[in-house]
Design a protein around this motif. Structure first.
Motif, mmCIF file in Angstrom:
data_model
loop_
_atom_site.group_PDB
_atom_site.id
_atom_site.type_symbol
_atom_site.label_atom_id
_atom_site.label_comp_id
_atom_site.label_asym_id
_atom_site.label_seq_id
_atom_site.Cartn_x
_atom_site.Cartn_y
_atom_site.Cartn_z
ATOM 1 N N SER A 216 0.979 -1.117 -0.220
ATOM 2 C CA SER A 216 0.656 0.175 -0.399
ATOM 3 C C SER A 216 0.989 1.641 0.148
ATOM 4 C CB SER A 216 -1.265 0.091 1.223
ATOM 5 O OG SER A 216 0.252 -0.235 2.575
ATOM 6 N N ASP A 217 -0.120 2.544 -0.552
ATOM 7 C CA ASP A 217 1.072 3.498 -0.930
ATOM 8 C C ASP A 217 1.133 3.549 0.443
ATOM 9 O OD1 ASP A 217 0.839 3.457 -3.228
ATOM 10 O OD2 ASP A 217 -1.307 5.368 -3.188
ATOM 11 N N GLU A 218 0.903 3.856 1.984
ATOM 12 C CA GLU A 218 0.862 4.430 3.457
ATOM 13 C C GLU A 218 2.204 3.067 3.677
ATOM 14 O OE1 GLU A 218 -1.878 3.242 2.019
ATOM 15 O OE2 GLU A 218 -3.818 5.060 1.867
ATOM 16 N N GLN A 219 2.145 2.366 3.411
ATOM 17 C CA GLN A 219 3.342 1.202 4.240
ATOM 18 C C GLN A 219 4.759 1.847 3.422
ATOM 19 O OE1 GLN A 219 2.033 -2.421 2.646
ATOM 20 N NE2 GLN A 219 1.639 -3.116 4.368
ATOM 21 N N ILE A 220 4.171 2.177 2.297
ATOM 22 C CA ILE A 220 6.056 2.502 1.134
ATOM 23 C C ILE A 220 6.281 3.968 2.012
ATOM 24 C CG2 ILE A 220 6.908 3.765 -0.536
ATOM 25 C CD1 ILE A 220 6.508 0.653 -0.715
ATOM 26 N N LYS A 221 5.051 4.595 2.491
ATOM 27 C CA LYS A 221 5.513 6.605 2.850
ATOM 28 C C LYS A 221 6.075 6.064 4.346
ATOM 29 C CE LYS A 221 2.217 9.094 0.616
ATOM 30 N NZ LYS A 221 1.089 9.283 1.254
ATOM 31 N N LYS A 222 5.674 5.370 5.202
ATOM 32 C CA LYS A 222 6.770 4.135 6.352
ATOM 33 C C LYS A 222 7.848 4.284 6.075
ATOM 34 C CE LYS A 222 1.912 3.582 9.017
ATOM 35 N NZ LYS A 222 0.971 2.444 9.305
ATOM 36 N N VAL A 223 7.671 3.326 5.185
ATOM 37 C CA VAL A 223 9.110 2.420 5.263
ATOM 38 C C VAL A 223 9.821 3.301 4.308
ATOM 39 C CG1 VAL A 223 10.439 0.950 3.494
ATOM 40 C CG2 VAL A 223 8.193 0.143 4.361
ATOM 41 N N ALA A 224 9.811 4.574 3.949
ATOM 42 C CA ALA A 224 10.138 5.513 3.973
ATOM 43 C C ALA A 224 11.407 6.575 4.754
ATOM 44 C CB ALA A 224 9.998 6.176 2.008
ATOM 45 N N ALA A 225 9.919 6.626 4.642
ATOM 46 C CA ALA A 225 10.514 7.355 6.075
ATOM 47 C C ALA A 225 11.460 6.733 7.522
ATOM 48 C CB ALA A 225 9.322 8.127 6.635
ATOM 49 N N LEU A 226 10.810 5.795 7.894
ATOM 50 C CA LEU A 226 11.863 4.791 8.443
ATOM 51 C C LEU A 226 13.639 4.795 8.238
ATOM 52 C CD1 LEU A 226 12.412 2.932 11.159
ATOM 53 C CD2 LEU A 226 11.218 1.966 9.816
ATOM 54 N N ALA A 227 14.066 3.829 6.284
ATOM 55 C CA ALA A 227 14.471 3.814 6.084
ATOM 56 C C ALA A 227 15.492 5.490 6.394
ATOM 57 C CB ALA A 227 14.457 2.935 4.501
ATOM 58 N N LYS A 228 15.207 6.151 5.756
ATOM 59 C CA LYS A 228 15.790 7.505 5.455
ATOM 60 C C LYS A 228 16.863 7.451 7.164
ATOM 61 C CE LYS A 228 17.203 10.774 3.505
ATOM 62 N NZ LYS A 228 17.856 11.236 2.299
#
Length: 341
Positions: free
Chosen positions: A195-207
């Protein structure tokens, strides 16, 4: 007769000692320039200018980097400082911290759970597998932390990348709730989207993680990259290019470089595909990039799965495990952009 021999022997000894003395006396000794005085290190000023160890509720922290980040040295403590308590002695931090240190966390590894949300939580917290973080699929703004970043979680298993092995020791693991894949009638793996929400979470966390630990792009990887013969996650639908383009996370090839390799790659595939010498070159290129593969000049199962892992990450339109011209061009462009140091 004895007296005569004694005199001869004494004369010989005197001559021998005199000769050695003269040789020693005439030994050449080159002139030496006066040694330049070394610049004294004022350790007192160094210690005086260092930030102090902070104490909160009796727990100690050090949250300022005084080391050289360009060498990947870092003195920041993101958790509490753990110290020994030897019986009968006092451990002091008068000279804490030494600048020659860095983080245990060298890699960031991404996974999917192949389980729904509730079961993912249960398995990753109650069984013999874990991750530092779990990204749910509930559409909220929460990310679950399951393991302290300063500790090893059991997420990578038998794994390798470039010169490192057993990456549990040196990595942070992120699990993403996703059901993985199912094989269709032809045996083709059909993966589930994120989901888009998951990818945004992953991106913020990974960053946040790669910035804090200074993790290089070459060390942000899929589970399938570090264990290609065993794993497929997070699969070809995970948007690695989006993370690269929009968040500057991880690796991606340059399109122009790929195009420059493509014509010759097409010739290689059309004319040399089954030649052991060509297969060996491809396997060597995979190994050079980072995959744990031993070149043997055969299109064996290990090579097929390694090509498939590369395609999951960088060629998601085709993840057959069969090397095509574009995959070969992509691999060469990646090696050009991210050479092994």
């Amino acid at each position: 007769m004895r007296k005569t021999l004694y005199i001869i022997g004494l004369s010989t000894l005197v001559f021998s000692c005199t000769s050695q003395k003269n040789v020693k006396k005439n030994t050449y000794r080159p002139k030496t320039t006066a040694a330049q005085p070394k610049t004294a290190v004022n350790s007192q000023n160094f210690e005086k200018n260092k930030p102090e160890v902070a104490t909160e509720h009796g727990v100690e922290f050090f949250r300022t980097n005084i080391a050289d980040i360009t060498k990947n040295d870092n003195t920041i403590s993101y958790g509490s400082i753990v110290s020994a308590k030897p019986a009968g002695y006092k451990v002091v931090k008068t000279h804490f911290p030494a600048v020659a240190q860095n983080f245990r966390q060298k890699y960031l590894i991404l996974h999917y759970t192949v389980l729904p949300d509730d079961k993912s939580v249960e398995v990753l917290t109650q069984q013999s597998v874990s991750a530092h973080y779990l990204v749910n699929n509930l559409g909220d703004n929460e990310i679950y932390q399951l393991v302290d970043e300063n500790k090893r979680s059991y997420h990578a298993g038998i794994s390798a990348w470039r010169s490192d092995k057993n990456l549990n020791d040196t990595s942070i693991g992120i699990e993403i709730v996703n059901m993985g894949y199912k094989a269709d009638a032809s045996g083709m793996k059909v993966f589930q989207p994120f989901s888009d929400e998951q990818i945004k979470k992953v991106a913020a966390l990974a960053k946040d993680i790669v910035t804090r630990y200074n993790i290089p792009a070459t060390n942000v990887l899929a589970h399938s990259d570090i264990a290609p013969t065993r794993k497929q996650d997070p699969g070809p639908l995970f948007p690695w290019k989006k993370l690269y383009d929009e968040y500057q996370i991880g690796m991606w090839y340059d399109e122009m470089a790929k195009q420059n390799f493509l014509t010759l790659a097409q010739t290689d595939i059309e004319t040399r595909y089954n030649e052991p010498s060509f297969i060996f070159v491809v396997q060597t290129a995979l190994q050079k990039f980072g995959y744990d593969i031993l070149p043997n000049g055969k299109w064996d199962d290990v090579t097929k799965k390694t090509v498939e892992a590369l395609q999951y990450h960088f060629r998601p339109q085709n993840y057959s495990g069969v090397l095509d011209a574009e995959t070969w061009a992509i691999l060469q462009s990646l090696n050009q952009k991210y050479p092994t140091k």
